[in-house]
Design an enzyme around this catalytic site. Structure first.
Site, PDB file in Angstrom:
ATOM      1  N   LYS A   1       0.799  -1.120   0.039  1.00 41.38           N
ATOM      2  CA  LYS A   1      -0.008  -0.182  -0.137  1.00 41.38           C
ATOM      3  C   LYS A   1       0.831   1.246   0.005  1.00 41.38           C
ATOM      4  CE  LYS A   1      -2.097  -0.767   3.803  1.00 41.38           C
ATOM      5  NZ  LYS A   1      -1.571  -2.020   4.319  1.00 41.38           N
TER       6      LYS A   1
ATOM      7  N   ARG B   1      -9.336   0.937   9.383  1.00 39.21           N
ATOM      8  CA  ARG B   1      -8.959  -0.377   9.640  1.00 39.21           C
ATOM      9  C   ARG B   1      -9.690  -1.330  10.544  1.00 39.21           C
ATOM     10  NH1 ARG B   1      -2.818   0.627   9.256  1.00 39.21           N
ATOM     11  NH2 ARG B   1      -1.564  -1.316   9.547  1.00 39.21           N
TER      12      ARG B   1
ATOM     13  N   ARG C   1      11.639  -5.962   4.827  1.00 32.53           N
ATOM     14  CA  ARG C   1      11.557  -4.375   4.871  1.00 32.53           C
ATOM     15  C   ARG C   1      12.627  -3.828   5.834  1.00 32.53           C
ATOM     16  NH1 ARG C   1       5.134  -2.467   4.798  1.00 32.53           N
ATOM     17  NH2 ARG C   1       5.533  -2.549   6.811  1.00 32.53           N
TER      18      ARG C   1
ATOM     19  N   ARG D   1      11.877  -2.406  11.371  1.00 30.17           N
ATOM     20  CA  ARG D   1      10.884  -1.852  12.143  1.00 30.17           C
ATOM     21  C   ARG D   1      10.446  -2.681  13.256  1.00 30.17           C
ATOM     22  NH1 ARG D   1       6.517   0.899   8.306  1.00 30.17           N
ATOM     23  NH2 ARG D   1       5.214  -0.418   9.871  1.00 30.17           N
TER      24      ARG D   1
ATOM     25  N   ARG E   1      -0.028  -9.107  13.505  1.00 29.37           N
ATOM     26  CA  ARG E   1      -0.761  -8.145  12.709  1.00 29.37           C
ATOM     27  C   ARG E   1      -1.705  -8.950  11.589  1.00 29.37           C
ATOM     28  NH1 ARG E   1       3.775  -4.756  10.387  1.00 29.37           N
ATOM     29  NH2 ARG E   1       2.360  -3.004   9.708  1.00 29.37           N
TER      30      ARG E   1
HETATM   31  P1  AMP Z   1       1.252   0.712   9.042  1.00 24.48           P
HETATM   32  O1  AMP Z   1       2.557   1.574   8.440  1.00 24.48           O
HETATM   33  O2  AMP Z   1      -0.197   1.274   8.228  1.00 24.48           O
HETATM   34  O3  AMP Z   1       1.624  -0.716   8.747  1.00 24.48           O
HETATM   35  O4  AMP Z   1       0.820   0.997  10.429  1.00 24.48           O
HETATM   36  C1  AMP Z   1       1.858   0.628  11.526  1.00 24.48           C
HETATM   37  C2  AMP Z   1       1.176   0.543  12.723  1.00 24.48           C
HETATM   38  O5  AMP Z   1       0.442   1.551  13.205  1.00 24.48           O
HETATM   39  C3  AMP Z   1      -0.014  -0.586  12.864  1.00 24.48           C
HETATM   40  O6  AMP Z   1       0.335  -1.889  13.039  1.00 24.48           O
HETATM   41  C4  AMP Z   1      -0.981  -0.032  13.960  1.00 24.48           C
HETATM   42  O7  AMP Z   1      -0.205  -0.215  15.413  1.00 24.48           O
HETATM   43  C5  AMP Z   1      -0.939   1.450  13.877  1.00 24.48           C
HETATM   44  N1  AMP Z   1      -1.835   1.986  12.926  1.00 24.48           N
HETATM   45  C6  AMP Z   1      -1.858   2.357  11.802  1.00 24.48           C
HETATM   46  N2  AMP Z   1      -2.896   2.856  11.269  1.00 24.48           N
HETATM   47  C7  AMP Z   1      -3.912   2.493  12.125  1.00 24.48           C
HETATM   48  C8  AMP Z   1      -5.129   2.783  11.996  1.00 24.48           C
HETATM   49  N3  AMP Z   1      -5.973   2.989  11.200  1.00 24.48           N
HETATM   50  N4  AMP Z   1      -5.918   2.182  13.128  1.00 24.48           N
HETATM   51  C9  AMP Z   1      -5.141   1.275  14.194  1.00 24.48           C
HETATM   52  N5  AMP Z   1      -3.809   1.514  14.160  1.00 24.48           N
HETATM   53  C10 AMP Z   1      -3.221   1.830  13.174  1.00 24.48           C
END
Ligand code: AMP
Length: 217
Positions: free
Chosen positions: A13, A88, A127, A160, A171
């Protein structure tokens, strides 16, 4: 153009959103990036979010909805936006619907990247992210020009915490339980476009652009 990119962690994404941002001149709104920025500044939100993110959990809906609500009112969202990593949960999708109705910015499409979960686990453990500018690389698919260093700013590349294997499994489970139902939610609204996310980066990009031009015409 106002779109959501939907797909499990590692589906690409972020990469696709960055390319769409360049192509269409609209901002990528990544809740993950905004939360990581809050973690870096060690704000009270950042401290709270870090624990949840490191464990692979979801930050509470009201927090992320608030962040997105504020961000969508910036001037650069006038022409549109690409939501990446939000919504999400069904509750976030409902809140987003209200926010967009208030701002009179209805969604044009929701692009759902279809991927194989085992392949994703391999993608995520490969990554690497720049500690300084946040740019993402992949050891196999998009390596930096110099090992361990960001090709853009020269910063150090790290794995990360939320890309570690056991966190990734958590996740994925959360994705299946809480985020996957959004596919049916947006399909019912006639907004969902399925795209094969397993092809190479530029093929996926072409497929998205073609699908979007179809949905906007
Ligand atoms: P991402 O970079 O989009 O994979 O997000 C990394 C982490 O941020 C996720 O594993 C969640 O802990 C938190 N996070 C990001 N977007 C959301 C969301 N829309 N709702 C809840 N937690 C989020």
């Amino acid at each position: 153009m106002k779109i959501i990119l939907l797909g499990p962690p590692g589906a690409g994404k972020g990469t696709q959103a960055a390319m769409l941002m360049e192509r269409f001149g609209i901002p990528q709104i990544s809740t993950g990036d905004m939360l990581r920025a809050a973690v870096q500044t060690q704000s009270s939100l950042g401290v709270k979010a870090k624990k949840i993110m490191d464990a692979g959990g979801l930050v509470p809906d009201d927090i992320v909805v608030g962040i997105v609500h504020d961000r969508l009112q910036f001037e650069d969202c006038q022409k549109g936006f690409i939501l990446d990593g939000f919504p999400r949960t069904l509750a976030q999708a409902d809140s987003l619907k209200q926010v967009l109705a208030e701002l009179d910015k209805p969604l044009d499409a929701v692009v759902s990247l279809q991927v194989d979960i085992d392949a994703l686990v391999a993608r995520l453990t490969g990554r690497r992210t720049c500690v300084d500018c946040g740019k993402g690389f992949h050891l196999q698919y998009d390596p930096p020009t110099q090992d361990g260093l960001c090709s853009v700013c020269g910063g150090r590349l790290i794995l990360r915490d939320d890309d570690r294997e056991e966190t990734i499994r958590n996740r994925m489970k959360i994705y299946q339980e809480q985020t996957a139902p959004l596919e049916d939610y947006y399909r019912a609204e006639g907004l969902l476009i399925d795209v094969d996310g397993m092809a190479d980066i530029s093929t996926v990009q072409q497929a998205i652009v073609m699908a979007l031009s179809g949905s906007l015409s």
